[in-house]
Structures are given as C-alpha cells and as structure tokens.
Design a protein around this motif. Structure first.
Motif, PDB file in Angstrom:
ATOM      1  N   CYS A 196       0.858  -1.179   0.000  1.00 25.02           N
ATOM      2  CA  CYS A 196       0.000   0.000   0.000  1.00 25.02           C
ATOM      3  C   CYS A 196       0.893   1.227   0.000  1.00 25.02           C
ATOM      4  O   CYS A 196       1.828   1.328   0.795  1.00 25.02           O
ATOM      5  CB  CYS A 196      -0.890   0.043   1.225  1.00 25.02           C
ATOM      6  N   THR A 241      -3.447   0.910   9.400  1.00 25.67           N
ATOM      7  CA  THR A 241      -4.479  -0.135   9.449  1.00 25.67           C
ATOM      8  C   THR A 241      -5.848   0.428   9.065  1.00 25.67           C
ATOM      9  O   THR A 241      -6.692  -0.291   8.521  1.00 25.67           O
ATOM     10  CB  THR A 241      -4.545  -0.795  10.835  1.00 25.67           C
ATOM     11  N   MET A 275      -5.983   0.306   5.370  1.00 24.25           N
ATOM     12  CA  MET A 275      -6.323  -1.019   4.841  1.00 24.25           C
ATOM     13  C   MET A 275      -7.826  -1.256   4.923  1.00 24.25           C
ATOM     14  O   MET A 275      -8.439  -1.755   3.981  1.00 24.25           O
ATOM     15  CB  MET A 275      -5.557  -2.100   5.603  1.00 24.25           C
ATOM     16  N   PRO A 314       0.591  -5.773  10.031  1.00 21.58           N
ATOM     17  CA  PRO A 314       0.272  -5.901   8.599  1.00 21.58           C
ATOM     18  C   PRO A 314       1.130  -6.923   7.858  1.00 21.58           C
ATOM     19  O   PRO A 314       0.629  -7.601   6.973  1.00 21.58           O
ATOM     20  CB  PRO A 314       0.517  -4.489   8.063  1.00 21.58           C
ATOM     21  N   GLY A 346      -2.547  -8.238   6.909  1.00 24.42           N
ATOM     22  CA  GLY A 346      -2.865  -6.841   6.628  1.00 24.42           C
ATOM     23  C   GLY A 346      -4.059  -6.710   5.724  1.00 24.42           C
ATOM     24  O   GLY A 346      -5.159  -7.156   6.068  1.00 24.42           O
ATOM     25  N   LEU A 347      -3.844  -6.155   4.558  1.00 27.57           N
ATOM     26  CA  LEU A 347      -4.932  -5.937   3.613  1.00 27.57           C
ATOM     27  C   LEU A 347      -5.535  -7.275   3.196  1.00 27.57           C
ATOM     28  O   LEU A 347      -4.818  -8.196   2.819  1.00 27.57           O
ATOM     29  CB  LEU A 347      -4.378  -5.184   2.396  1.00 27.57           C
ATOM     30  N   THR A 385       1.115  -7.577   4.207  1.00 25.61           N
ATOM     31  CA  THR A 385       1.035  -6.270   3.568  1.00 25.61           C
ATOM     32  C   THR A 385       2.121  -5.356   4.105  1.00 25.61           C
ATOM     33  O   THR A 385       2.450  -5.387   5.293  1.00 25.61           O
ATOM     34  CB  THR A 385      -0.339  -5.627   3.867  1.00 25.61           C
TER      35      THR A 385
END
Ligand code: FMN
Ligand code: FES
Lengths: 433, 483, 173
Positions: free
Chosen positions: A87, A183, A186, A203, A207-208, A213
C-alpha cells in the motif's frame, strides 16, 4: 502552475530535482531523466539484494513514524503462500504536510517506480496507491502516469518484460484524516469505515484482505529509485548530524513565513535555517513565536527551542518533539496560540474515528474547554483539567490520534501558559470561535 | 501441557492456554477486569478501553481484552495507573450520558452504573457543558434505541454483523457525533435480534415488551430451559409477583452461548395464562365437578384398574422427561402405547454459532418423548383412542380431533382444559406448566437439561410427574397388568 | 448477508436515474476486477453515485448495496464516515476551503467570509438561495503552503485570498 521557488543553494535536491519541470511528468520525460533505470536494475537483482540496499541506505519511513524501511520489508514472509500487498500511503492529511502532493504532481513516475521496486522486493503482485480524495489534481496526474506505465509495459503481468507481475491501482479516499493511519487505510481499501485495527496482528502477517502487507509513505518510496541507482552507501552518506538519520527529507514549510513551500535538505539540517533562510523568514515587522516541526501531531516548540533544533529524528526528540511527517508549521507573534490550539483540537475532534472512548469523547471535550476559554469564560482549573485529560488521552487508545490531539495542547499550555491565563483573567473573548 | 502459559495477575499465579486474552485469564484467577465492549461471544473490538491494565515491562497500558497472555507476564489490574485510566474512561463516558437512571430499564443491571459506583469520580468536571442529544429511535418490532445513553461499545453492531450475519445496524458518523444507525425503512427484525438488548451494557437498546414493566432489582430469577423449540436454550425466567415478566438467555458455552431467539424470548405469555384448571375434576353425568386430590386420584385409579386391554396415551412433547417416562410406564405395562405431535415452523439459525437455531419443531422435549417410547404416529394413536380401554392425555390440546371424537374412557392431565376433553374426560387432573415445576427436557442433541420452578402453580395444580407418581405408587405396577 | 431494503424501495425519495445501468455496471465491474473482494469497490462505487447524482442518496446507497452484495445499513455506516460524500443535495458548485491551523494563521477565515459574500450563501454549510453555491469549511486540504487552498467542485485552486475570491466565483457562475 509552476513550482513557487527555485532550488535554494542550501537544499539537497534528490526527490525534488524535477519539481517545477512539467516535462518530467510524462513517461518519456521521465525516461529522458534516467527514469525507470532503477526499476530495471532492481528487477535484475535478487529481492534480498534490493532490500539489503535499502537497509544499507538507512532510509526511514517518511510518513511520520520513522521506521527503518528496509527492515520493514524483511518482515514480509519469504515464501509467498497467499497474495502479498503493497500500500502506498498518499493520504497526506496531517495539517502542515504537503510534500507527498508535490512528489505526486511533479514526479508521478518516481512514486510508481519506487513502489514497483518495493512491490518486487516484497513479492506484492498488487499495489494500491491510496490517495486522499481531495487531491483531485494529484489523482489525475498519477492516473495518467499509471496508464502510461501500463501502456509502456513497465507495469502489468510481465513488468518490463522481466516476467514479474506488478499491478498498481489508485484507490481514492473520501475525506478522512485517520485513513492515513496504516491499518485504517487497509480497512478503507477493503470498503470499510476507516477504523484503525488492533495490533497484533501486524500488517506483515495479516494486513490488507488478511494477507501480508507492507505500507509505505509516498516520500519513502520515491527515495528508493535513487538509492537503487546510486547505492545505499551513497544515500547513507547524506547526513549532517546523527548517523541514524540519513538521506534527504522534504520539509513542507507553511504558516506565517514569507516563502512557504516544500524544501529538500539533508537530514540534520538546522530548523533555524529552514525557517529563516530557505522559507524566507518572517514577514516584515514580525518575530518568530512558535514552530510545530513535524505536522500538527507533535509538540510545539518555542522560537528559542526551534532555533536550536536540528531536523532529524534524534534532533527533534532532543528538543522534546518529533520529526513526524516533516510538516513545519511556523507561527509568528501575530498568532493567537490559544485559538490555534483550539483549532487543532477541533481538527482531531472532527477526525476521530469514534472507536476509542478517550479519543471520541476526549477530543471533543478538549475542544469545548478551549472554546470556553476563548469565550472568556475559562477558569484556571480548566488548564489543569486539559492537562489531565490529555494525559489520559495519551498511550491509551488503539492508534495515536488522541495522543496527537494531546501533544499540541500539553505543549501549548506548558509553553504559552500566559496566553491562556490572559483569556481567563481578563474574561476577554475572541470574536470568532 | 506445553501450550499452557504461566503468568501472574494481581499477584496470583495463573495458567491459561496460549491465545487466551489477559481479561479471560484474569477471570481464571478470580479477577474481573471491568469492561464494556468485550463480550466472550463476540469478536473483540478493543474500543471502550475500560479494560486497560498495567503489564510490567510494557510502556503503555494494555487493553486486556485484546492482549494475549504471554509466559511470565505480570499484570496489575488495580495499580494506580490502571485505576486512573478506568476512572478517566468512566468520566469520558459520562460526558454525554443523560444519567436518567430513575427512568431507565437498565438501572440495577447497568454496567455503567455499577462501575461508576465502584470506581468513578465523585464529582463531574463536565457540568458546565451541554450534553449531546438525539431522539429515541424505533429500531424494530421489539427494540428501541436511546442514543443518549449509548456508549458506542458496538456489541449490537458486531452481533448483527458477525453472529446474525445480517448487518442492519451500523456505526454512523465519526467522533462524538457517532451513533448506532439503521437504514431508512430497515428494521431490527431478524429472528435473533432481541439479543442486542441483553448485549447492551447500558440502557441504550431496550425491549418494548419489557419497557418500564419492572425494576431489575425486583425480579426473581430462575434457571430454566426455553420451551420454545427442541434446541433447549438455557434461559432465566424472571418473575415478579408470580408473573413471568421476561425470559433471557443463560450462558451455556456449549449450546446457546449467550443467546436465545426472539420466538423463545417473547413467547412466554402462556406461562401467565389465567384460564387454568385450578382443581381436579371428576365427571358427574354431563358435568365435571371439582373434587379434592384424593377423590380425583381414586377415580383415576379405578379407571386404570378397570381397564381391560391396551391403553393409548396422547402426550405433549412439552412435558418433562419425568412425566413422559411415567406415562410410558403406566401404559406400557399393559402393552399400550402412545404418540405425540408437535407444532412446526421455519427453522431460523443464528449463523455465527454452530448448531444453534430456532428449530422447526416448536416443543422442548421431542427427544424426551421419543426416548420414553412415544411415536410420531399421531393419527394412528388418535384412531386407536376410540376403542382403547383407557385414553391417557398428557397436556395435549387435542385440537383438530373434534369434540365429536368417540373416546374410550379418558384421564386428562393438563394445564388448561380443551373443549375436546371437556365432554370426554372422566377425570381431569390439573398440572403445572414448566415454569411451575422442576424437571428435565431432552434437547435435539440428546442433552438432558434441568429446569426449575419459577412461579407457584395456580390453585391445586401439581407437576404432572407428581400426579403420575401417585398413581403408579398406588398401583404398584403398570396399568393393565391385572388383566 | 441478506437484503433488507432493495434499490428504489426508499419511501419518499424522488427517483434518481440508476447509476449502475449498463455503462455503470461495466465501469463497476472493471473496478471490482482490481480487488479480491467486491466490498473493496465500495468507495469507488460511491464516487460513481456522487458523480451521477451530485450526492449519495438513500436510493444510491441501496443501489450500491445491491450491486456489491452488502446491506444498505452497512453502506450507510461507511458513507457517513467519509466527509466527502454528500448525504444531502448541495449547490451546483461546491466550495471546500481549508481553515485548519496552517491556513488559519494565514487568514483562511477571511477567505471563507469572502466566499459567503461573493456567492450569497448565508452561512458555511448552507446553500445560496439561488441553489448555485454551497460553501463549506473543511479540515486540512494538504496544501498548507498554498494558503488558502480551495477545492471548487473538482478543481483544486491554490493561494486564494479574499481579494481573489470574486473573480473565482465569477468564473464559475
Ligand atoms: C492518525 C495517523 C495519521 C497518519 N497519516 C499518515 C499520512 O497521511 N500519510 C502517511 O504516509 N502516513 C501517515 N501515518 C503513518 C502511517 O500509519 C504509517 O506509519 C506510514 O504510512 C508508514 O510508512 P513509512 O514507514 O514509509 O513512513 C499516520 C499515522 C497516524 C497514527
Ligand atoms: S473491553 Fe477491552 S477495550 Fe473494551
């Protein structure tokens, strides 16, 4: 449009080299300036070598927390058993901070290139670039650059013809400061309210979409191509003070200075020079009163403290504040500290996600108390109450938004107490609250 | 065991399985960490921050609900720092709380009231500011939302989203403007929605059915089993002045966790029926006349002893195992048999809990009836009842058989007297409802669960098991054995 | 998840044209394809609604919910979290100007007053009587060095001063 200032001799332009040069925005323009050579080089290296180079550089996260970037990448699983994600944090909503916007609108391909290198290093096939919804111009520029990068084969299932899949998608935010918190970001991508999550899990583990992530700030990633190009050791050598703070940093200077703007200097640069020299100093007849050096969430410095501060992670901590995002808010002696601190508290009250009790209620109550003081109805006890609430809003919640509200309030009362007391003693009210 | 983690909580050594939260581990040590948003049957939110505790060597206080135990951890729940944090949370929560406890249904069982009383500040520092105000909202058939009392613990939202898997509730807006929202035109009408009222730690979600009916401290509470279906949810029957005013779920981690469905929750009205049979009745020509228990039992015994040939029993699957077994004993000895039937409805599962549903069969003891030997061949049994030497009815309403059914001699044991029995019964023995006796039900999974007497039976009514025991005792053997 | 209120079932709402007609559906499908879950397309889908209707009405929320297999209540919880989604119709032109501290110390509140004067809107957050302008104060727009930044519809305008406001407003009239 044009970038407001020519490069100052004291600047060290690395990321900002092409600011103001609109030709650098296009794919071909970027290539002409040596663009995508780093990505090509990185794709020829092993993932470990890329990460190692970034570790060597000493690059630390530019989003606010200053976490070592290369080390963060090593937290990702070595074996990919489920999708990995990257990200890019382009939510840039911290008052005083406007450097990522400059990077995106002048050198969008630097962001794409840096993100692509990171995506390769952490085995992320999909990257989401989360840009705050208000950045209409930056979004359009980034989208155009992204489209070009796809057309030119830099991105996609066979990035640069190297057999690596690197996809990238812009995800537009919709007005929420808290979505800059990793977070919350996400959750926002997942189509949820931007509520920060409890950690652990971190993450890199979950995570995502529950997958490993990594989240990096725009500026962090934009620094990666030059590091790959010129080597970690080169980057590491850019350092004016503490060896744990290396490279260049973009400082966005705003408030009551003559030449607000984004300035790139080596880590350890004196805040005094940034304010008085690069940013042109105070307007005629005005004196420096206070500086918030790292975005609105860090403690306020008095003029004296500010003038003694060296701009790196350690230098700021030594003065009781933080480098944060590098958003330097300058206030001269015309500024009503009580009013502006209320305005900051109001910002946090507006942005609190509403999860944690201390934050939801505390930011709003803090704002009300400050407004009452501004109405000339404050009591001396209110200052102790504010300090007490701030203490309970610090270190007690899921994320640090409420700490961020407390920081300017506590430092403001400690350092500019006379201004608060003046309101309280005189019963004077400001017209606008 | 290797996956047991050893730690110290308030000076007491505790062992807890890895992955346990500090809050749950503290319970094992006998320490209750105050909390609002945490609920053992819901996903952890960690938002109220009431459960903050001090963990040695950790720079910040930790939310004990969201912190897993770790080997050697030393936790302080009552340290000055932890207490100060809790006091602050309470103060923050009271900022916008109306303190309308005198008119609030939750008073007496309100966790905000309890904790403020236990450890809150004595005075308010918010007196000079206006409180947030939002009007009461109608959330659905049985639920009102009083936003001013809400502390945004989000238990209700999590229940609807993760347990009911029917997210009709949300948190709307941000900051101190936030509230629990519902969509225009939508309602909290899911078959398990009523649980949000129990889950609400304050009086923000209230039941219309229970609204202003009673103060919590005036209620007598009796552990029981829901009679609504074969699931056998563990419940508490709450009574005042011998009236059942509310039925609520009683935690059973293996069965219904902390939940019960609305059908069971709101279906208690029959327990308060006033048209009950209050005295034993015996037939005198075309009339049934009230008599005392001795005469009634005597008449019943005469009928039993006089029966020449097999008996037929028509029983209710809502009767206790004890009563059903005795009926079986009574009729079975002479080669008789019996059957039951059961009302049906749609199955409504609570998707978030395995094997938990409002079951299609709407009676608590179908498995008990089957185990006692009764069959589902209702029509066959009803037909045989015409020629039977004796018909024994156990609280079966006999609907649909018609007063015109030509019965064999009938003993009717039941709570109310249906017309179908009024003309046919030779003896009517008044029995208690499940709320008026101790007994057991066998649920759909074969689990035999006790329930207890929550109110007094009206008049001379007695538990059916007692009545049948009297008859069996007097006979010494099963019916028909003399033949 | 089940559907409590379907698209168009909201009482009293004037009927707005569907967002996910054939072309809209295609656009949404392309967005959904970039994510592993449908729900992740929620923010983009809401942007589509706002682009078409000028605001996110209950009808729009219900339509999005149906398209992404969510409940309208869930969608509403998300809509109300993000300050850029309009929960009510706004003026033809929507002016968001920053008054947070960095801009505030540079006189942003004077710029706000100038916008009210120039547009005829009575108060921040209210729409002008002719329905043409809504002026709102927002928190930091991320362009603090260009005080006062203004987001006018989708145009990001930098360094607005009280003096430059009338000309800007005239340009959009
Ligand atoms: C309330 C809050 C707001 C934040 N906003 C931003 C932001 O706008 N941009 C950003 O890059 N990081 C922001 N952060 C920091 C991120 O959580 C995260 O540390 C960062 O994106 C990591 O990237 P980096 O290591 O490259 O700095 C924020 C953190 C908090 C607690
Ligand atoms: S119970 Fe732990 S934060 Fe609410």
């Amino acid at each position: 449009m044009g970038y407001p200032h020519p490069t100052h001799p004291k600047e060290t332009p690395v990321l900002s080299r092409h600011f103001g040069d609109s030709d650098a925005r296009s794919f071909d323009g970027w290539k002409r300036r040596g663009g995508y050579a780093s990505l090509e080089k990185a794709l020829g290296m092993s993932r470990e070598q890329v990460t190692e180079e970034v570790k060597t550089s000493g690059l630390r996260g530019r989003g606010g927390a200053g976490f070592p970037c290369g080390l963060k990448w090593t937290f990702m699983p070595k074996q990919r058993t489920q999708p990995h994600y990257l990200c890019v944090n382009a939510d840039e909503s911290e008052p005083g901070t406007f450097k990522d916007r400059e990077i995106m609108r002048w050198t969008p391909h630097a962001v794409i290139e840096g993100a692509a290198i990171a995506a390769y290093a952490i085995q992320a096939e999909q990257t989401y670039v989360y840009i705050r919804g208000e950045f209409t111009e930056a979004i359009a520029i980034m989208q155009q650059a992204l489209d070009e990068a796809y057309i030119k084969g830099v991105l996609g299932i066979n990035a640069m013809g190297k057999g690596v899949r690197i996809d990238m998608t812009i995800h537009r935010g919709a007005g929420a400061y808290i979505c800059g918190e990793e977070t919350a970001l996400m959750n926002s991508i997942e189509g949820k309210r931007g509520n920060p999550r409890i950690r652990p899990p971190f993450p890199a583990a979950s995570g995502l979409f529950g997958c490993p992530t990594t989240i990096n700030n725009v500026e962090t990633l934009a620094a990666v191509p030059p590091i790959i190009e010129q080597g970690g050791a080169w980057y590491r050598a850019i350092c004016l003070s503490n060896p744990n703070s290396t490279g260049t940093k973009l400082f966005s200077v705003c408030g009551t200075v003559r030449s607000p703007g984004t300035y790139e200097v080596a880590m350890g640069f004196p805040l005094k020079d940034l304010v008085h020299d690069l940013a042109g100093g105070m307007r005629p007849g005005r004196r420096l009163k206070a500086v918030i050096p790292g975005g609105s969430s860090v403690p306020i410095l008095t003029a004296d403290e500010a003038e003694a501060t060296l701009l790196d992670y350690e230098g700021c901590v030594a003065r009781g504040t933080m480098l944060g995002s590098g958003g330097v808010i300058v206030m001269d002696d015309s500024v009503d500290m009580v009013y502006q601190i209320m305005r900051l508290a109001r910002f946090y009250a507006h942005e609190s996600c509403a999860q944690c009790t201390q934050c939801r209620e505390g930011t709003a109550w803090t704002t009300k108390i400050l407004q009452r003081i501004l109405h000339g109805q404050g009591k001396l006890e209110d200052l102790d109450l504010l300090l007490d609430l701030s203490e309970q809003m610090t270190g007690t919640t899921i994320c640090v938004l409420s700490d961020s509200c407390a920081a300017p309030v506590v430092s403001g009362i400690r350092k500019f107490r006379d201004e608060f007391e003046a309101y309280i003693d005189s019963g004077r009210a400001v017209a606008q609250v | 065991m290797s996956d047991l983690v050893r730690l110290t909580i308030e000076g007491r050594p505790v062992e807890a399985p890895a992955g346990t939260s500090v809050l749950e581990a503290a319970k094992l040590a006998g320490v209750l960490v105050p909390h609002y948003c945490y609920h053992p049957s819901l996903p952890v939110a960690g938002v109220c921050r009431m459960c903050l505790v001090e963990v040695e060597k950790s720079p910040k206080l930790a939310a004990s609900c969201a912190t897993p135990v770790a080997e050697g951890m030393v936790v302080h729940v009552e340290s000055p720092q932890a207490k100060a944090a809790r006091r602050a949370v309470l103060e923050f929560l009271l900022i916008n709380h109306p303190l309308d406890c005198p008119i609030c249904d939750q008073a007496g069982e309100c966790e905000l009231q309890d904790y403020v009383y236990q450890e809150g500040r004595a005075t308010t520092r918010f007196a000079d500011y206006a409180k947030r105000f939002n009007p009461v909202e109608d959330f659905g058939p049985d639920i009102l939302y009083v936003p001013n009392r809400c502390i945004l613990c989000t238990r209700c939202v999590r229940f609807m989203e993760h347990l009911a898997e029917h997210p009709v509730l949300n948190v709307s807006e941000r900051g101190d403007r936030a509230y629990i929202g519902i969509f225009e035109g939508a309602a909290l009408d899911h078959g398990w929605a009523g649980n949000v009222v129990d889950l609400c730690p304050v009086g923000s979600l209230v039941s219309k059915d229970f609204l202003h009916k009673a103060r919590a401290w005036d209620l007598d509470k009796t552990p029981s089993i829901c009679p609504g279906c074969t699931q056998g949810c563990n419940v508490t029957i709450e009574t005042r002045d011998n009236q059942v005013l509310r039925v609520r779920p009683r935690p059973n981690p293996d069965l219904n966790r902390h939940f019960m469905c609305d059908y069971g929750r709101l279906g208690y009205g029959w327990l308060n029926r006033t048209d009950r049979i209050e005295a034993p009745l015996v037939r005198d020509g075309s009339r049934l006349v009230p008599v005392d228990w001795d005469r009634a039992l005597g008449r019943a015994l005469d009928l039993v002893r006089g029966a020449r040939g097999p008996c037929v029993a028509l029983v209710s699957p809502g009767a206790s195992c004890e009563a059903l077994e005795r009926v079986a004993q009574l009729v079975g000895a002479g080669g008789g048999a019996g059957a039951f039937r059961v009302a049906k409805g749609d199955e409504i599962p609570l998707p978030g809990v395995p094997d938990l549903a409002l079951r299609t069969e709407r009676a608590p003891n179908v498995a008990g009836a089957l185990a006692a030997g009764f069959t589902r061949d209702w029509d066959g049994a009803a037909a045989r009842a015409r020629s039977a030497a004796l018909v024994l009815v156990l609280d079966e309403p006999l609907h649909g058989l018609g007063a015109a059914q030509a019965w064999g001699p009938m003993i009717y044991i039941g709570t109310v007297l249906p017309d179908e029995a009024r003309g046919a019964a030779a003896v009517v023995l008044p029995s208690a409802t499940m709320a008026e006796e101790d007994g057991t039900f066998r649920n759909i999974g074969g689990r035999i669960q006790p329930y207890h007497q929550a109110r007094a039976a009206p008049g001379m009514a007695r538990p059916a098991a007692w009545i049948l025991e009297e008859i069996l005792d007097a006979l010494g053997v099963g019916v028909g054995a003399q033949a | 998840m089940s559907q409590t209120t379907g698209a168009g079932a909201v009482a009293g709402a004037e009927s707005l044209p569907p967002v996910f007609d054939e072309a809209g559906r295609r656009e949404l499908d392309a967005v959904v394809a970039r994510y592993p879950t449908k729900a992740a397309a929620l923010l983009p889908a809401l942007w589509m609604v706002q682009r078409k209707h000028g605001w996110v009405s209950p009808q729009g929320m219900a339509e999005v919910a149906e398209a992404l297999a969510l409940t309208p209540a869930y969608v509403k919880g998300v809509v109300t979290f993000y300050s850029m989604y309009h929960q009510h119709p706004v003026g033809t032109h929507f002016v968001q100007l920053c008054t947070t501290t960095p801009c505030n110390v540079c006189g942003a509140e004077k710029v706000a007053e100038a916008f009210l004067r120039a547009t005829g809107a009575k108060r921040l957050g209210e729409t002008s009587p002719d329905g043409a302008w809504t002026v709102v104060e927002v928190e930091c727009l991320g362009a603090c060095g260009f005080a006062t930044p203004v987001l006018l519809d989708d145009d990001f305008i930098e360094s607005v001063t009280p003096e430059s406001v009338p000309a800007i407003v005239a340009r959009y009239r």
